[in-house]
Scaffold this motif. Structure first.
Motif, PDB file in Angstrom:
ATOM      1  N   VAL A  73       0.848  -1.194   0.000  1.00 31.93           N
ATOM      2  CA  VAL A  73       0.000   0.000   0.000  1.00 31.93           C
ATOM      3  C   VAL A  73       0.885   1.246   0.000  1.00 31.93           C
ATOM      4  N   GLU A  74       0.533   2.215  -0.835  1.00 29.82           N
ATOM      5  CA  GLU A  74       1.276   3.475  -0.909  1.00 29.82           C
ATOM      6  C   GLU A  74       0.690   4.486   0.079  1.00 29.82           C
ATOM      7  N   MET A  75       1.551   5.168   0.838  1.00 31.67           N
ATOM      8  CA  MET A  75       1.098   6.151   1.827  1.00 31.67           C
ATOM      9  C   MET A  75       1.966   7.412   1.760  1.00 31.67           C
ATOM     10  N   PRO A  76       1.888   8.164   0.672  1.00 32.10           N
ATOM     11  CA  PRO A  76       2.793   9.305   0.488  1.00 32.10           C
ATOM     12  C   PRO A  76       2.615  10.413   1.532  1.00 32.10           C
ATOM     13  N   TYR A  77       1.387  10.703   1.946  1.00 28.10           N
ATOM     14  CA  TYR A  77       1.185  11.772   2.929  1.00 28.10           C
ATOM     15  C   TYR A  77       1.712  11.346   4.295  1.00 28.10           C
ATOM     16  N   THR A  78       1.449  10.110   4.673  1.00 30.03           N
ATOM     17  CA  THR A  78       1.942   9.602   5.952  1.00 30.03           C
ATOM     18  C   THR A  78       3.462   9.556   5.964  1.00 30.03           C
ATOM     19  N   GLU A  79       4.054   9.148   4.843  1.00 34.93           N
ATOM     20  CA  GLU A  79       5.519   9.104   4.760  1.00 34.93           C
ATOM     21  C   GLU A  79       6.117  10.506   4.871  1.00 34.93           C
ATOM     22  N   THR A  80       5.463  11.491   4.268  1.00 33.64           N
ATOM     23  CA  THR A  80       5.961  12.867   4.334  1.00 33.64           C
ATOM     24  C   THR A  80       5.916  13.399   5.765  1.00 33.64           C
ATOM     25  N   ILE A  81       4.791  13.189   6.436  1.00 33.99           N
ATOM     26  CA  ILE A  81       4.668  13.631   7.830  1.00 33.99           C
ATOM     27  C   ILE A  81       5.691  12.932   8.702  1.00 33.99           C
ATOM     28  N   HIS A  82       5.876  11.634   8.473  1.00 32.37           N
ATOM     29  CA  HIS A  82       6.881  10.860   9.223  1.00 32.37           C
ATOM     30  C   HIS A  82       8.263  11.475   9.042  1.00 32.37           C
ATOM     31  N   GLY A  83       8.606  11.818   7.801  1.00 32.31           N
ATOM     32  CA  GLY A  83       9.916  12.410   7.534  1.00 32.31           C
ATOM     33  C   GLY A  83      10.102  13.771   8.179  1.00 32.31           C
ATOM     34  N   LEU A  84       9.026  14.558   8.265  1.00 27.93           N
ATOM     35  CA  LEU A  84       9.110  15.887   8.877  1.00 27.93           C
ATOM     36  C   LEU A  84       9.262  15.820  10.392  1.00 27.93           C
ATOM     37  N   ILE A  85       8.664  14.817  11.014  1.00 29.57           N
ATOM     38  CA  ILE A  85       8.730  14.695  12.470  1.00 29.57           C
ATOM     39  C   ILE A  85      10.002  13.993  12.927  1.00 29.57           C
ATOM     40  N   LYS A  86      10.528  13.115  12.107  1.00 23.47           N
ATOM     41  CA  LYS A  86      11.644  12.237  12.497  1.00 23.47           C
ATOM     42  C   LYS A  86      12.828  12.987  13.126  1.00 23.47           C
ATOM     43  N   PRO A  87      13.217  14.177  12.644  1.00 25.29           N
ATOM     44  CA  PRO A  87      14.363  14.851  13.258  1.00 25.29           C
ATOM     45  C   PRO A  87      14.147  15.232  14.734  1.00 25.29           C
ATOM     46  N   PHE A  88      12.877  15.264  15.186  1.00 25.86           N
ATOM     47  CA  PHE A  88      12.583  15.650  16.563  1.00 25.86           C
ATOM     48  C   PHE A  88      12.362  14.442  17.473  1.00 25.86           C
ATOM     49  N   GLU A  89      12.541  13.239  16.925  1.00 25.67           N
ATOM     50  CA  GLU A  89      12.181  12.013  17.654  1.00 25.67           C
ATOM     51  C   GLU A  89      12.945  11.856  18.967  1.00 25.67           C
ATOM     52  N   ASN A  90      14.251  12.046  18.925  1.00 21.81           N
ATOM     53  CA  ASN A  90      15.096  11.781  20.094  1.00 21.81           C
ATOM     54  C   ASN A  90      15.724  13.063  20.621  1.00 21.81           C
ATOM     55  N   GLN A  91      14.850  13.990  21.040  1.00 18.86           N
ATOM     56  CA  GLN A  91      15.363  15.291  21.494  1.00 18.86           C
ATOM     57  C   GLN A  91      16.073  15.141  22.847  1.00 18.86           C
TER      58      GLN A  91
END
Length: 304
Positions: free
Chosen positions: A286-304
């Motif tokens: 299944v393709e999830m382009p919007y979810t993947e984009t949001i995931h990529g935008l949040i990822k840098p803040f994961e381990n603050q």
């Protein structure tokens, strides 16, 4: 009922307090730091549904101190679920059932593999709450839904017993026969809501004001509907609209717990939620382009 709460954060402390208020025997299994805070300040909830305080709550830091439990409410963040494995094995080994109320889906099969399918119930909650500096619960919404249900035929009695207890509490909860579908509906909602609020670093009111931004939530809801169907769970279009309407009707300053964690500089559940959805999607094509984009935008803040 003898109930153990694993994860005495805002959610666990709230529901544990409400169970205690109704007469259940509640034990909080916590880490040393949280234990010291509770020993000093007790457990207190401030809520539109009524305040409540436990001056001397039963707390333990070692699972072997717990001799019996009917039910274990697991309310840790997704990234801490693996750390509960040994405690849960001990408790289920003594006959306890496990009610995880984490967001997401992946943890269900993981717990079933580790503990046995008969011991893992389906559960979810809808509540907006946080801890203040004293470790007390600030419940800021007028809802505190706790929904649960059996995933195996052997779980009928424990679900009925919990349902009976719920009737004595101030919690708005129920024993739902379609709990797997409810889990997917919650996953759909929280993936969109937490994703957009965290990525934009804005409360839902500001997001609603920009139609282009709010459209992202609509597209993630659609992607999660498609993903659920790939796993044989049919979410209806009117149920997608209901999730959208819920976001439209929330108070303007409402936001997700993940966004709150980003504001506080805490670790984020982005891998458990959005990463989990992406892994599930890849497994079935299944393709999830919007979810993947949001995931990529949040990822840098994961381990603050």
């Amino acid at each position: 009922m003898d109930i153990v709460i694993i994860g005495a954060g805002a959610l666990g402390a709230y529901f544990g307090s409400r169970f205690h208020e109704s007469g259940a025997n509640v034990t909080f299994l916590v880490r040393e730091k949280r234990a010291r805070q509770i020993q000093e300040n007790g457990i207190k909830i401030s809520s539109p549904k009524g305040d409540y305080k436990i001056d001397n709550p039963k707390i333990v830091t070692d699972v072997t101190e717990i001799k019996h439990a009917d039910l274990v409410l697991v309310s840790v963040k997704g990234y801490h679920i693996q750390g509960t494995k040994d405690s849960l094995k001990t408790l289920t080994g003594n006959g306890a059932y496990v009610l995880p109320v984490l967001n997401g889906i992946e943890h269900i099969s993981m717990l079933q593999d580790q503990l046995g399918k008969d011991f893992v119930l389906g559960g979810l909650s809808f509540i907006i709450a946080t801890l203040n500096e004293e470790g007390h619960v600030i419940h800021s919404s007028d809802f505190d839904n706790l929904i649960f249900g059996q995933l195996q035929p052997t779980q009928t009695t424990i679900c009925q017993n919990l349902d009976d207890l719920m009737e004595k509490t101030k919690i708005d909860g129920n024993n739902n026969e379609a709990i797997l579908k409810e889990l997917w509906k919650k996953y759909m909602f929280i993936t969109a809501f937490s994703g957009v609020t965290t990525a934009a670093n804005l409360s839902i009111g500001s997001i609603r004001e920009e139609s282009d931004t709010f459209r992202i939530t609509e597209m993630i809801l659609h992607e999660m509907k498609v993903l659920a169907k790939a796993y044989n769970v049919e979410i209806l279009e009117e149920e997608v609209e209901a999730a959208k309407d819920k976001m439209l009707s929330l108070p303007a300053d409402s936001t997700s717990s993940m966004h709150q964690d980003r504001r506080k500089g805490l670790m984020l559940e982005v891998d458990h939620l959005h990463g989990g959805a992406i892994r599930l999607a890849k497994a079935v094509g299944v393709e999830m382009p919007y979810t993947e984009t949001i995931h990529g935008l949040i990822k840098p803040f994961e381990n603050q």
